[in-house]
Design an enzyme around this catalytic site. Structure first.
Site, PDB file in Angstrom:
ATOM      1  N   ALA A   1      28.744  45.272  -2.494  1.00 44.59           N
ATOM      2  CA  ALA A   1      27.645  44.613  -3.197  1.00 44.59           C
ATOM      3  C   ALA A   1      28.079  44.148  -4.580  1.00 44.59           C
ATOM      4  O   ALA A   1      28.831  44.816  -5.262  1.00 44.59           O
ATOM      5  CB  ALA A   1      26.478  45.583  -3.322  1.00 44.59           C
TER       6      ALA A   1
ATOM      7  N   ARG B   1       0.799  -1.223   0.000  1.00 45.86           N
ATOM      8  CA  ARG B   1       0.000   0.000   0.000  1.00 45.86           C
ATOM      9  C   ARG B   1       0.834   1.277   0.000  1.00 45.86           C
ATOM     10  O   ARG B   1       0.297   2.367  -0.136  1.00 45.86           O
ATOM     11  CB  ARG B   1      -0.944   0.001   1.222  1.00 45.86           C
TER      12      ARG B   1
END
Ligand code: UD1
Ligand code: CA
Length: 455
Positions: A377, A15
């Site tokens: 950045a 199952r």
């Protein structure tokens, strides 16, 4: 008294609708069977024998740890036949505890209670269920003594109404085991050798039959479908959350944390919703984990804040750091104290010294960064030449402007400043300003192209 433990795990688990043997499906990041083995180990048993079959060698391969005996059962003729396969590997002087590989929440305390005491007896772990469907029923006489276990498929109307069920977990007397298993027959609805038929044999041999109950009924839940697996996972996670709360960890919502491994927290740790912890994670005092973080095999220092949506994998984060939101810390990263790693910054196999910062949109890979460095950045360490990886070294007190490419191998010496937009291919001297010249050009009178057909 040490017992033999036999874990029955040969069944197919149809199952589950899966190619993976049922007992290898994962609960909290580990195979179902591993949870059962862990509970068994707490009893310090004489030996642990795993009966496997369906799915071939995958089960021993996945769990082939020292100290386990694997026995193959092929074909699978029932629980009685399964235990029989293990018999030659057991210490006949000791009692045998039977566990199921697909009943993973069973608590060691319940097993210890079942095995407590001495003397020859058959002890069965039973439970009272509101919905006993699918289980073997415990039949008792007027004196409440157990007289049989009847499988649902063999049970009559009245027996099906019994709410006390056989969990399947039982302790069998060592001296009787071999004889009893030899007497089992398969004359029943399923044409299987039922282990439960030992009840009749115990009665015949005047061996005492006793029952005990689990501390909590969820311990005996079996996994037969994905639905039950999900249910068992939620119960397991809820239990883990309770333990964390009891240890003083502030969970924003105990229903929304997943621990797949071990999570060790110091004092006054706070964890926001939807965090996943995998492997071994240690979090220091006063640290805060923001919402939606995934943290795997990591150590997080005291008073550090991991901001939301960050992923940390195989890394060590120092004290008082700030990481994220949206940071990705990859394997082999070491952050010292007071480091800031901001949004959309990826760090891999790098060490970052105390007080250094990379706050926005950067890639730092295979790099050693000193103390008090500021990475601007958009800065990228170009660590890969298409064939090999190379290291970048950035010494203390360096300031790197925005959008800098550091083409490794390269060293930026202490105190250097690098201007925005530079592509650095050679070592940068200490204390100086280095930039690459890119002229800003103005083209006077230049016109943008127009859409064809327009004037
Ligand atoms: C069994 C019990 C039932 C009990 C129930 C609890 C018997 C006859 N019945 O029924 O009383 O209420 O468990 O869940 O024992 N296994 C093998 N080899 C086999 C058959 C089974 O290793 O040949 C293993 C399975 O992998 C599983 C466990 O034994 O881990 C139980 O097997 P399962 O088929 O689920 O037993 P049930 O019919 O549910
Ligand atoms: Ca079952």
């Amino acid at each position: 008294m040490a017992v033999n433990v036999v874990i029955l795990a040969a069944g197919q688990g149809k199952r589950m609708q899966s190619a993976l043997p049922k007992v290898l499906h994962s609960l909290a990041g580990a195979p179902l069977l591993a949870h059962v083995i862990a509970a068994a180990r707490e009893l310090k048993p004489a030996r642990i024998c795993v009966v496997y079959g369906h799915g071939g060698e995958q089960v021993p391969q996945a769990l082939g740890a020292a100290g386990l005996t694997f026995v193959k059962q092929q074909p699978q003729l029932g629980t009685g036949d399964a235990l029989k396969q293990a018999l030659p590997h057991l210490d006949a002087r000791k009692d045998t505890l039977v566990l199921y590989g697909d009943v993973p929440l069973i608590a060691a305390a319940t097993l210890k209670a079942l095995c407590a005491g001495s003397g020859e007896r058959l002890r069965i772990l039973t439970a009272e269920l509101d919905d006993p469907r699918g289980y073997g029923r415990i039949v008792r006489n007027a004196k409440r003594a157990i007289t049989a276990i009847v499988e649902e498929k063999d049970a009559g109307e009245k027996q099906r109404g019994i709410r006390e069920i056989n969990t399947g977990i039982m302790l069998l007397p060592g001296k009787r085991l071999g004889g009893w298993l030899g007497q089992l027959s398969n004359r029943n609805a399923q044409r299987e050798y039922y282990l439960t038929d030992v009840v009749a044999l115990a009665l015949k041999d005047r061996v005492k039959i006793e029952s005990s109950a689990p501390r909590d009924n969820w311990e005996i839940l079996g996994v037969n479908s994905m639905q039950q697996l999900a249910q068992v996972e939620r119960i397991h996670q809820a239990q883990t959350a309770v333990r964390l709360l009891e240890a003083g960890v502030a969970l924003a919502d105990p229903m929304r944390i997943d621990v797949r491994g071990s999570l060790i927290c110091g004092r006054d740790v706070r964890i926001d919703v939807n965090c996943v912890f995998e492997g071994t994670v240690e979090i220091g005092d006063n640290a805060v984990i923001g919402a939606n973080c995934v943290i795997r095999n990591a150590k997080i220092g005291a008073a550090t804040r991991i901001e939301p949506f960050s992923m940390i994998d195989d890394a060590k984060i120092g004290k008082n750091c700030r990481v994220g939101p949206y940071a990705r810390i990859r394997p082999g990263t070491r952050l010292a104290a007071d480091v800031h790693i901001g949004n959309f910054v990826e760090v891999k196999a790098s060490s970052v010294g105390a007080g250094s910062k990379a706050n926005h949109l950067a890639y730092v890979g295979d790099t050693s960064i000193g103390r008090n460095v500021n990475v601007g950045a958009g800065t990228i360490t170009c660590n890969y030449d298409g064939v090999n990886k190379h290291r970048t070294v950035i010494e203390d007190d360096v300031l790197i402007g925005s959008d800098v490419q550091l083409v490794a191998p390269v060293t930026v010496h202490a105190g250097a400043t690098i201007g925005a937009g530079a592509t650095i291919t050679k070592d940068v001297p200490a204390g100086e300003l280095t930039y690459t010249e890119m002229k800003q050009v103005v083209k006077r009178g230049w016109k943008r192209p127009l859409k064809i057909g327009k004037r």
